[in-house]
Design a protein around this motif. Structure first.
Motif, PDB file in Angstrom:
ATOM      1  N   GLY A 514      17.044  56.707  27.868  1.00 26.71           N
ATOM      2  CA  GLY A 514      17.085  57.503  29.083  1.00 26.71           C
ATOM      3  C   GLY A 514      17.101  56.647  30.337  1.00 26.71           C
ATOM      4  O   GLY A 514      17.757  56.974  31.323  1.00 26.71           O
ATOM      5  N   VAL A 515      16.388  55.533  30.293  1.00 25.61           N
ATOM      6  CA  VAL A 515      16.314  54.677  31.473  1.00 25.61           C
ATOM      7  C   VAL A 515      17.546  53.788  31.602  1.00 25.61           C
ATOM      8  O   VAL A 515      18.130  53.661  32.672  1.00 25.61           O
ATOM      9  CB  VAL A 515      15.038  53.811  31.425  1.00 25.61           C
ATOM     10  N   THR A 516      17.949  53.153  30.495  1.00 26.59           N
ATOM     11  CA  THR A 516      19.023  52.162  30.603  1.00 26.59           C
ATOM     12  C   THR A 516      20.388  52.734  30.280  1.00 26.59           C
ATOM     13  O   THR A 516      21.384  52.104  30.594  1.00 26.59           O
ATOM     14  CB  THR A 516      18.773  50.992  29.638  1.00 26.59           C
ATOM     15  N   ARG A 517      20.444  53.877  29.610  1.00 25.87           N
ATOM     16  CA  ARG A 517      21.697  54.490  29.136  1.00 25.87           C
ATOM     17  C   ARG A 517      22.448  53.583  28.163  1.00 25.87           C
ATOM     18  O   ARG A 517      23.674  53.643  28.079  1.00 25.87           O
ATOM     19  CB  ARG A 517      22.623  54.870  30.303  1.00 25.87           C
ATOM     20  N   THR A 545      20.927  62.433  22.399  1.00 30.12           N
ATOM     21  CA  THR A 545      20.349  63.518  23.193  1.00 30.12           C
ATOM     22  C   THR A 545      19.833  62.985  24.517  1.00 30.12           C
ATOM     23  O   THR A 545      20.078  63.562  25.581  1.00 30.12           O
ATOM     24  CB  THR A 545      19.164  64.146  22.439  1.00 30.12           C
ATOM     25  N   SER A 546      19.106  61.884  24.425  1.00 29.34           N
ATOM     26  CA  SER A 546      18.511  61.317  25.627  1.00 29.34           C
ATOM     27  C   SER A 546      19.577  60.953  26.642  1.00 29.34           C
ATOM     28  O   SER A 546      19.458  61.226  27.830  1.00 29.34           O
ATOM     29  CB  SER A 546      17.688  60.106  25.200  1.00 29.34           C
ATOM     30  N   LYS A 547      20.671  60.371  26.176  1.00 26.54           N
ATOM     31  CA  LYS A 547      21.729  59.982  27.112  1.00 26.54           C
ATOM     32  C   LYS A 547      22.381  61.217  27.745  1.00 26.54           C
ATOM     33  O   LYS A 547      22.651  61.241  28.940  1.00 26.54           O
ATOM     34  CB  LYS A 547      22.775  59.127  26.410  1.00 26.54           C
ATOM     35  N   ARG A 555      24.070  60.299  36.965  1.00 30.67           N
ATOM     36  CA  ARG A 555      25.009  59.521  36.174  1.00 30.67           C
ATOM     37  C   ARG A 555      24.560  58.085  35.932  1.00 30.67           C
ATOM     38  O   ARG A 555      24.932  57.479  34.940  1.00 30.67           O
ATOM     39  CB  ARG A 555      26.384  59.482  36.860  1.00 30.67           C
ATOM     40  N   GLU A 556      23.769  57.533  36.844  1.00 30.60           N
ATOM     41  CA  GLU A 556      23.537  56.096  36.787  1.00 30.60           C
ATOM     42  C   GLU A 556      22.319  55.712  35.966  1.00 30.60           C
ATOM     43  O   GLU A 556      21.282  56.357  36.040  1.00 30.60           O
ATOM     44  CB  GLU A 556      23.300  55.565  38.204  1.00 30.60           C
ATOM     45  N   GLY A 557      22.441  54.633  35.221  1.00 31.23           N
ATOM     46  CA  GLY A 557      21.282  54.021  34.589  1.00 31.23           C
ATOM     47  C   GLY A 557      20.496  53.243  35.635  1.00 31.23           C
ATOM     48  O   GLY A 557      20.941  53.073  36.773  1.00 31.23           O
ATOM     49  N   ILE A 558      19.323  52.760  35.243  1.00 29.68           N
ATOM     50  CA  ILE A 558      18.456  52.087  36.212  1.00 29.68           C
ATOM     51  C   ILE A 558      19.107  50.849  36.805  1.00 29.68           C
ATOM     52  O   ILE A 558      18.976  50.565  38.003  1.00 29.68           O
ATOM     53  CB  ILE A 558      17.082  51.761  35.569  1.00 29.68           C
ATOM     54  N   GLU A 572      32.097  49.258  38.606  1.00 27.33           N
ATOM     55  CA  GLU A 572      31.677  49.783  37.315  1.00 27.33           C
ATOM     56  C   GLU A 572      32.884  49.972  36.384  1.00 27.33           C
ATOM     57  O   GLU A 572      33.872  50.597  36.750  1.00 27.33           O
ATOM     58  CB  GLU A 572      30.972  51.124  37.549  1.00 27.33           C
ATOM     59  N   ALA A 573      32.779  49.400  35.191  1.00 25.55           N
ATOM     60  CA  ALA A 573      33.909  49.484  34.276  1.00 25.55           C
ATOM     61  C   ALA A 573      33.862  50.737  33.422  1.00 25.55           C
ATOM     62  O   ALA A 573      34.854  51.097  32.796  1.00 25.55           O
ATOM     63  CB  ALA A 573      33.935  48.246  33.381  1.00 25.55           C
ATOM     64  N   LYS A 574      32.717  51.400  33.400  1.00 26.13           N
ATOM     65  CA  LYS A 574      32.599  52.537  32.476  1.00 26.13           C
ATOM     66  C   LYS A 574      33.069  53.840  33.093  1.00 26.13           C
ATOM     67  O   LYS A 574      33.689  54.654  32.429  1.00 26.13           O
ATOM     68  CB  LYS A 574      31.139  52.697  32.037  1.00 26.13           C
TER      69      LYS A 574
END
Lengths: 747, 747
Positions: A514-517, A545-547, A555-558, A572-574
């Protein structure tokens, strides 16, 4: 080592601090170098040896990175372990022993009371010669807080005085550097030394932070410093970034004892340009690092991490429901954490708060230590806590979490059926619930302070506590209600059907996700911790699920959030660029701006050029055939132009202000008595990238990402119209996402 | 499902067979589609549901691919097992049982003689009611060869009649398809059905081939067929290739029981465009496939593959020497195999030999079967052989390879010290040496025949035999000479220090690496087979050595060699283009050619265009402002142009040969009584890629690879000069490598 390549004018082809590299140019330079070495290798034996050694230097470098980062990780583990225990007491059998080692060497210890031995003295025993009573407790409490404050003070002071770049986890900055940005000193030797020392201090101070993220930074520093020994990597920014990608893999490999997971983390999370050759080398570096760490054996159990586990009971399909619940919890917590942490960090940046980092660290440390001491689960180091939560209660476990009733009445040898929880488990549940709340709140304020601080371990701890609570709950439910429809098909009385440790692990994966994706790398890292293919499915269910939940809330991870907070120029490449704008909407000059500043190929004097340089701040100029036709010839970088003109003024005889500058291959014959011309064909980039004004921005963004461009020229029907820089692209993306475009600070 | 996008003219935007797709256009179309769905989702609930289901359709598709390819793999395993045993006899307890299952159900069987039970009847027992004597042996021999020939004949006939694309391993073609080439029917339902059936037949016929490579093809067929259920994937060639990459991962996952290895194989070996989103989905598909296969449990041991092993003894650093020797052997064998196999395949292509595939298959099958029957190691199926070679001899193993002296005198329970080899081991060594020679020779002729044939298993078998031979040799050396300096520090008398099974595994990895040049994925697949991080280092040492040795003798792996042999237009992403040529050296028209065929934006009639179409075969035409200025406006594809002009002739009132075609956004007002104009602005690509004529080819190659272009226009000082197509690039690369440029067959 020799270097066949010579640079005609020193400085041409290098970059300023806080600038973006041109990947295409760097890769071309490396190919030129490689070609030259290959060609020369046919001429003499010495050149052949050089060519072979050049080819193998990459592998040698990987070996060195693996050895160095593995050793540093071992050193950090051992020191942090010792200093964490120092807060509670010291070993009279040798002050260099930590609590566990102290009692290993003791004669006076039974297996049941592994932790208690006469050699280990708590501070109250040393000071007031007793360990009993309220006063002893207060002494221990006081010493605990004091040591914590001392460690934290040392850490923040060292960071502030010697290496300001050593703070934080470093991963957002490393992502930015790997994408082609230059931050001098961020991966230098001072950062390495100070980060290593302060990381130990910060971890030992008992703050809610981990050493895993900073270990990636430490490994990248090792990689960068070792690059200096090899010409091939020292002089080429693109090649050096390949090495840094591999170093990041080695860092994760030692942090989690997961070489494959480390490589995938580097691929998925931090790297930007990751050719397959790098994949293989990263794997090598990660493996060497892991085995170096293992031969150091910092935990005395021949494992790479404290929280390695082996489960024995299979899971049942129905358990996917609680696992998915944990995933939802992880996603919610991740989204909440990112939002509050970013808000707090923004507050720190914009208010007076940011001016007193030492006081901030001391206050947070004091609060953490004061609240942590009374509760044994907050007092122990976070990785020990995770280790205990992951643990599947065996027959010999004496921890409170394993205090079940009838725990020694097993039906079959080695099998531990579900049992009613004893008093210890219930009290542990309460303490864990309090720990959960403390960790959730304090981590928000801890991450982002001016000390090295990783986020992996606190996230995993939050998830592991939640998971263990749910796991024990499920276990008790199954024990008391094994006749319920959902249980009766697979969980009969006296069977060992629910493993609370597995729930803790799934919860840890969910919160980390959830934090880092992270996705694949997360599952693979957790898989390498358990060693069983069996448990991939629960982990994957929770991570997915968490993601999804976290992505739905933001949308963003930490790391991306911190990159944006700090305004780093990271493309961002993703994320797909989803808007329907065109290149003409983004390019400079805008409709009402003055015309694009261009140079002409054969009609400008040195003075004209110097005027343009002094009047503008653009980092480069297009060269055209003539102002009227606007037909593009090439592109010249400001830095190269300044250096070349200055150099010509100094060295080349007779170049004066009225000398004409030629960007053509052959300058026409000049009439006599005109000042000598200045030929700058050699610094002209003859293959600038161009797009038409009607090119959709999604394609332009794609080109910038995939080719690593710095700028791109815009044409219409063959005429030069404008220019798009990486900064323009980033600003446009920010604008489209309704963010402040001026938050992109650097060019 | 609904589709919001409508194509104005049917056929515009699709591709012909044997053409290359334009990745940029496909991805733009997908983004347009996505944008449209997102925009509409705000309007109605139904559209919102559609938008969500569209977002999740990728995951559903992955689930289906995993389920289907897992099931098919299980089916193939079970059938191949049964049919392989059919060559030796049948089960009277139920003819659908294979040998092993037949005796499981028997009452009359001891553990020692697991293989012998009255229910299992060899052919001699059935025909002449005895299993003893020379005549019975001849009957069994004859039946074995007869069944082999029957299976092979059926396989080759089915392939020839129904699905010629079902032959071979399919991996070279899948690599080409994933790089953007179109081969209609290669992944169709007929290929799937016939490949599944004939794969079972080919494996059962006892030929030296494996089912692992073809399983990748089978999984990709599943992926492609299932794509038809989802508009998102059916209509977009780029999106479909993402799915195929994931399907390839699922294929390897079921072939080796290695989901992580499968994903890395897809990433490293077969895929071309592999965004991170695909990585995560591939992992999901691979995991579902692996668990589906496991629940089918084809081998009755709850393992995914026959040759899963667990080793218990650690390896010693000195053993790296024999492991590296195995690496060298693997590299040498790999290079030799590729060279001879390609030479033989080229002979097949160019001589009369290729015209009689059935006879060829029958001859090779007959030779294989006749030579295989007398030797038990060639008679058993290759994966059983590998399983036996990998196996660490336990107390209860009754195979000849475990026939050591004093085998039941163990010093400690569960520990098996090194022992002198018994008679069985020596005879097994001889038989294995003969098997090695047979496999090495016959595989060269087998791979490339017109039947499904994988190369993983034969390569692994060669390596495993060599490894086991070396391992047993080392073991005996250590037993008889444990006082030698190299042994005495770690291998004392009676210790269990050398595991011959590990040598077999390392050898298998080395040979597989030599042939395929896989690196990370190879090590991870082998790691997932053993399950111990411990053994990664030997595997990595062997794989690295093997790749270096093989690369020194020939750059290409077997798949790339076959791609080149067949002239597929595959642009290798791993090799750097190392030559110093420029775009102008490659572009068409060449210096003395007629001028580039261009269209003008507003001065050509329908007739002019039709003349150009009929007189040239170019797949597209640049559109310029005017012939004099040669300033580029855009690019139009031949196929789109033909369809649009024909369509206009049919439907649009009054468009005649003298109608002027406008490629501009607004056509100027026309005088009355002129024929109506034809506006083709909508089919014009307004953002064609351009490079300057002085762009180094290394950059051009990079652009083609990274952006997946079909063609690129070349300009000089803003004027259009020429065009470079993917075919030109491939021809140029071949030319630079001193190969025949005309071997690039397709455009």
């Amino acid at each position: 080592m020799m270097d066949f390549l010579e640079e005609p004018i020193p400085g041409v082809g290098t970059y300023d601090d806080f600038n973006t590299i041109d990947w295409v140019r760097e890769k071309s330079r490396d190919r030129d170098r490689h070609r030259e070495i290959t060609n020369k290798s046919k001429e003499s034996t010495w050149a052949l040896i050089h060519s072979v050694s050049d080819a193998f230097s990459g592998w040698l470098l990987m070996l060195l990175i693996g050895l160095l980062s593995g050793s540093l990780a071992g050193l950090i583990d051992i020191s942090a372990h010792w200093m964490t225990d120092l807060k509670e007491g010291i070993c009279t059998g040798g002050i260099w022993f930590n609590h566990e080692h102290c009692c290993w060497n003791s004669q006076h210890v039974t297996f049941e009371d592994r932790d208690k031995c006469p050699e280990w003295n708590s501070w109250s025993q040393l000071i007031i010669s007793t360990n009993e009573g309220a006063f002893a407790y207060i002494v221990n409490y006081f010493m605990y807080v004091l040591w914590a404050l001392l460690f934290a003070f040392l850490a923040v002071s060292l960071v502030k005085v010697f290496a300001p770049y050593a703070c934080g986890s470093g991963i957002p900055e490393i992502k930015t550097i790997l994408s082609g940005f230059i931050i001098r000193g961020y991966l230098g030797k001072w950062t390495l030394i100070i980060k290593t020392v302060t990381l130990v201090l910060a971890v030992s101070s008992g703050l809610s932070l981990g050493k895993e993220g900073p270990l990636v930074h430490v490994a990248c520093c090792c990689g960068n410093i070792l690059c200096h020994c090899f010409n091939k990597y020292r002089k080429n920014e693109a090649k050096r970034r390949e090495v840094l990608s591999a170093a990041a893999a080695a860092g994760v490999s030692v942090a989690f004892g997961a070489p494959i997971g480390g490589v995938l983390f580097s691929l998925e999370e931090v790297s930007y340009y990751f050719p397959l050759k790098t994949l293989w080398r990263s794997f090598f570096a990660a493996l060497v690092a892991a085995f170096t760490l293992r031969s150091i054996n910092p935990f005395g159990n021949s494992r790479l991490v404290l929280f390695y586990v082996e489960f024995h009971t299979p899971w049942h399909l129905f358990e996917l429901v609680p696992f998915i619940l944990l995933g939802i919890f992880g996603g919610l917590w991740g989204a909440l954490f990112i939002r509050t942490n970013i808000a707090w960090c923004r507050k720190r940046k914009t208010t007076q708060l940011g001016k007193y980092p030492v006081i901030e660290v001391l206050v947070v440390t004091a609060i953490t230590a004061i609240l942590a001491f009374p509760n044994e689960y907050t007092r122990m180091s976070t990785s020990e806590l995770i280790s205990e939560l992951f643990n599947d209660c065996g027959l010999l476990d004496s921890s409170k979490l394993c205090d079940y009733e009838n725990r020694f009445n097993t039906s079959k040898a080695g099998e531990l059926p579900d049992r009613p929880a004893g008093v210890g488990v219930y009290s542990a549940m309460w303490q864990l619930a309090l720990t959960l709340i403390l960790k959730i709140v304090i981590t928000i304020f801890t991450f982002g302070m001016k000390i090295p601080s990783g986020l992996f371990i606190p996230s995993m701890a939050v998830g592991a506590i939640a998971g263990r609570l749910l796991g024990v709950g499920m276990e008790q439910l199954a024990y008391y209600h094994h006749d319920w429809a959902i249980f009766n098909s697979w969980c009969s009385q006296g069977a060992d059907c629910i493993t609370p440790g597995l729930y803790a692990m799934v919860g840890a994966a969910a919160c980390l996700g959830g934090v880092t994706r992270m996705t694949v790398s997360l599952v693979v890292i957790m898989f390498e911790l358990t060693g069983g293919l069996e448990y991939i499915v629960p982990l994957m269910a929770a991570a997915m699920t968490s993601k999804w939940v976290a992505d739905a809330l933001g949308r963003e991870g930490i790391y991306d959030a911190h990159i944006r907070l700090n305004g780093y120029p990271f493309l961002e490449a993703k994320e797909e660029f989803a808007h329907k704008t065109l290149a003409m909407d983004v390019m400079k000059p805008r409709r009402n701006d003055p015309l694009l500043t261009v140079l002409t190929q054969d009609s400008m004097t040195v003075e004209d050029v110097e005027t343009i340089i002094s009047e503008t701040t653009y980092s480069g100029f297009p060269v055209v055939v003539s102002r009227e036709s606007q037909r593009l010839v090439g592109f010249v970088l400001r830095r190269d132009l300044i250096i070349s003109v200055e150099n010509a003024r100094k060295k080349q005889d007779g170049v004066v202000s009225t000398s004409v500058i030629y960007f053509t291959e052959h300058s026409p014959p000049m009439p006599p008595y005109t000042p000598p011309t200045l030929k700058l064909w050699n610094i002209l980039d003859l293959s600038p990238f161009t797009v038409t004004d009607l090119t959709p921005m999604e394609i332009v963004v794609d080109i910038f990402r995939k080719l690593g461009l710095r700028q791109c020229l815009v044409t219409h029907n063959g005429r030069l119209l404008g220019i798009i820089t990486k900064k323009d692209v980033l600003k446009h993306i920010a604008q489209m996402a309704n963010q402040d475009p001026d938050s992109i600070l650097f060019n």
